[in-house]
Design a protein around this motif. Sequence first.
Motif, PDB file in Angstrom:
ATOM      1  N   TYR A 289       0.860  -1.175   0.000  1.00 44.85           N
ATOM      2  CA  TYR A 289       0.000   0.000   0.000  1.00 44.85           C
ATOM      3  C   TYR A 289       0.899   1.228   0.000  1.00 44.85           C
ATOM      4  CZ  TYR A 289      -4.393  -2.448   0.602  1.00 44.85           C
ATOM      5  OH  TYR A 289      -5.503  -3.224   0.385  1.00 44.85           O
TER       6      TYR A 289
ATOM      7  N   CYS B  75      -1.658   0.322  11.985  1.00 44.08           N
ATOM      8  CA  CYS B  75      -0.889  -0.704  11.256  1.00 44.08           C
ATOM      9  C   CYS B  75      -0.365  -1.758  12.221  1.00 44.08           C
ATOM     10  CB  CYS B  75       0.277  -0.055  10.504  1.00 44.08           C
ATOM     11  SG  CYS B  75       1.278  -1.272   9.631  1.00 44.08           S
ATOM     12  N   PRO B  76      -0.732  -3.028  12.016  1.00 47.41           N
ATOM     13  CA  PRO B  76      -0.330  -4.099  12.929  1.00 47.41           C
ATOM     14  C   PRO B  76       1.156  -4.438  12.891  1.00 47.41           C
ATOM     15  CG  PRO B  76      -1.461  -5.015  11.043  1.00 47.41           C
ATOM     16  CD  PRO B  76      -1.614  -3.509  10.945  1.00 47.41           C
ATOM     17  N   VAL B  77       1.858  -3.985  11.849  1.00 49.30           N
ATOM     18  CA  VAL B  77       3.282  -4.305  11.760  1.00 49.30           C
ATOM     19  C   VAL B  77       4.173  -3.066  11.848  1.00 49.30           C
ATOM     20  CG1 VAL B  77       2.894  -6.443  10.464  1.00 49.30           C
ATOM     21  CG2 VAL B  77       3.196  -4.289   9.220  1.00 49.30           C
TER      22      VAL B  77
ATOM     23  N   ALA C 197       4.425  -0.413   9.958  1.00 50.64           N
ATOM     24  CA  ALA C 197       5.051  -0.051   8.689  1.00 50.64           C
ATOM     25  C   ALA C 197       4.881   1.419   8.322  1.00 50.64           C
ATOM     26  CB  ALA C 197       4.478  -0.917   7.569  1.00 50.64           C
ATOM     27  N   ILE C 198       4.057   2.145   9.090  1.00 48.49           N
ATOM     28  CA  ILE C 198       3.760   3.537   8.746  1.00 48.49           C
ATOM     29  C   ILE C 198       4.501   4.508   9.663  1.00 48.49           C
ATOM     30  CG2 ILE C 198       1.931   5.241   8.446  1.00 48.49           C
ATOM     31  CD1 ILE C 198      -0.031   2.910   8.055  1.00 48.49           C
TER      32      ILE C 198
ATOM     33  N   ILE D  57       4.675   4.575   3.935  1.00 49.84           N
ATOM     34  CA  ILE D  57       4.627   3.151   4.265  1.00 49.84           C
ATOM     35  C   ILE D  57       5.913   2.472   3.812  1.00 49.84           C
ATOM     36  CG2 ILE D  57       3.471   0.959   3.733  1.00 49.84           C
ATOM     37  CD1 ILE D  57       0.856   2.590   3.417  1.00 49.84           C
TER      38      ILE D  57
ATOM     39  N   CYS E 271       5.147  -3.751   4.951  1.00 45.40           N
ATOM     40  CA  CYS E 271       3.706  -3.829   4.709  1.00 45.40           C
ATOM     41  C   CYS E 271       3.273  -5.232   4.283  1.00 45.40           C
ATOM     42  CB  CYS E 271       3.317  -2.831   3.624  1.00 45.40           C
ATOM     43  SG  CYS E 271       1.577  -2.878   3.156  1.00 45.40           S
ATOM     44  N   THR E 272       2.241  -5.755   4.946  1.00 44.58           N
ATOM     45  CA  THR E 272       1.719  -7.080   4.617  1.00 44.58           C
ATOM     46  C   THR E 272       0.446  -6.997   3.773  1.00 44.58           C
ATOM     47  OG1 THR E 272       0.421  -7.152   6.664  1.00 44.58           O
ATOM     48  CG2 THR E 272       2.658  -8.069   6.749  1.00 44.58           C
ATOM     49  N   GLU E 273       0.113  -5.768   3.337  1.00 41.91           N
ATOM     50  CA  GLU E 273      -1.057  -5.538   2.479  1.00 41.91           C
ATOM     51  C   GLU E 273      -2.363  -5.939   3.146  1.00 41.91           C
ATOM     52  OE1 GLU E 273      -0.538  -6.842  -1.571  1.00 41.91           O
ATOM     53  OE2 GLU E 273       1.630  -6.684  -1.445  1.00 41.91           O
ATOM     54  N   CYS E 274      -2.458  -5.711   4.445  1.00 45.68           N
ATOM     55  CA  CYS E 274      -3.688  -6.081   5.150  1.00 45.68           C
ATOM     56  C   CYS E 274      -4.842  -5.130   4.839  1.00 45.68           C
ATOM     57  CB  CYS E 274      -3.443  -6.119   6.652  1.00 45.68           C
ATOM     58  SG  CYS E 274      -3.197  -4.497   7.420  1.00 45.68           S
ATOM     59  N   GLY E 275      -4.495  -3.875   4.448  1.00 45.54           N
ATOM     60  CA  GLY E 275      -5.534  -2.920   4.075  1.00 45.54           C
ATOM     61  C   GLY E 275      -6.150  -2.119   5.210  1.00 45.54           C
ATOM     62  N   THR E 276      -5.738  -2.380   6.427  1.00 45.59           N
ATOM     63  CA  THR E 276      -6.322  -1.684   7.583  1.00 45.59           C
ATOM     64  C   THR E 276      -6.170  -0.169   7.468  1.00 45.59           C
ATOM     65  OG1 THR E 276      -5.828  -3.558   9.011  1.00 45.59           O
ATOM     66  CG2 THR E 276      -6.256  -1.444  10.097  1.00 45.59           C
ATOM     67  N   CYS E 277      -5.000   0.270   7.080  1.00 47.28           N
ATOM     68  CA  CYS E 277      -4.727   1.715   6.994  1.00 47.28           C
ATOM     69  C   CYS E 277      -5.650   2.400   5.994  1.00 47.28           C
ATOM     70  CB  CYS E 277      -3.273   1.957   6.619  1.00 47.28           C
ATOM     71  SG  CYS E 277      -2.746   1.124   5.107  1.00 47.28           S
TER      72      CYS E 277
HETATM   73 FE1  SF4 Z   1       0.224  -1.577   7.646  1.00 43.14          FE
HETATM   74 FE2  SF4 Z   1      -1.687  -3.114   6.591  1.00 43.14          FE
HETATM   75 FE3  SF4 Z   1      -1.446  -0.570   5.816  1.00 43.14          FE
HETATM   76 FE4  SF4 Z   1       0.400  -2.342   5.081  1.00 43.14          FE
HETATM   77  S1  SF4 Z   1      -1.786  -2.344   4.454  1.00 43.14           S
HETATM   78  S2  SF4 Z   1       0.796  -0.288   5.894  1.00 43.14           S
HETATM   79  S3  SF4 Z   1       0.469  -3.689   6.876  1.00 43.14           S
HETATM   80  S4  SF4 Z   1      -2.025  -1.300   7.878  1.00 43.14           S
END
Ligand code: SF4
Length: 56
Positions: A3, A19-21, A23-24, A33, A38-44
Amino acid sequence: MAYVISDDCISCGTCEGECPVGAISMGADHYQIDPDACTECGTCAGVCPVEAIKQA
Ligand code: SF4
Ligand code: SF4
């Protein structure tokens, strides 16, 4: 693939804590990012009020 945060970012900081990891982080002009983290979880993307985060 990861992302990415565009220039539309108003640096509100909301996404950073979601962001759970971790990355931001704040960059030179706006938040950014780490593509390697980034694990591409999409939360952000879901919490950004100005839709500045898109999947690259
Ligand atoms: Fe973090 Fe998920 Fe956003 Fe990647 S997509 S920056 S892992 S919250
Ligand atoms: Fe920028 Fe959106 Fe993140 Fe706020 S939530 S810092 S506007 S990318």
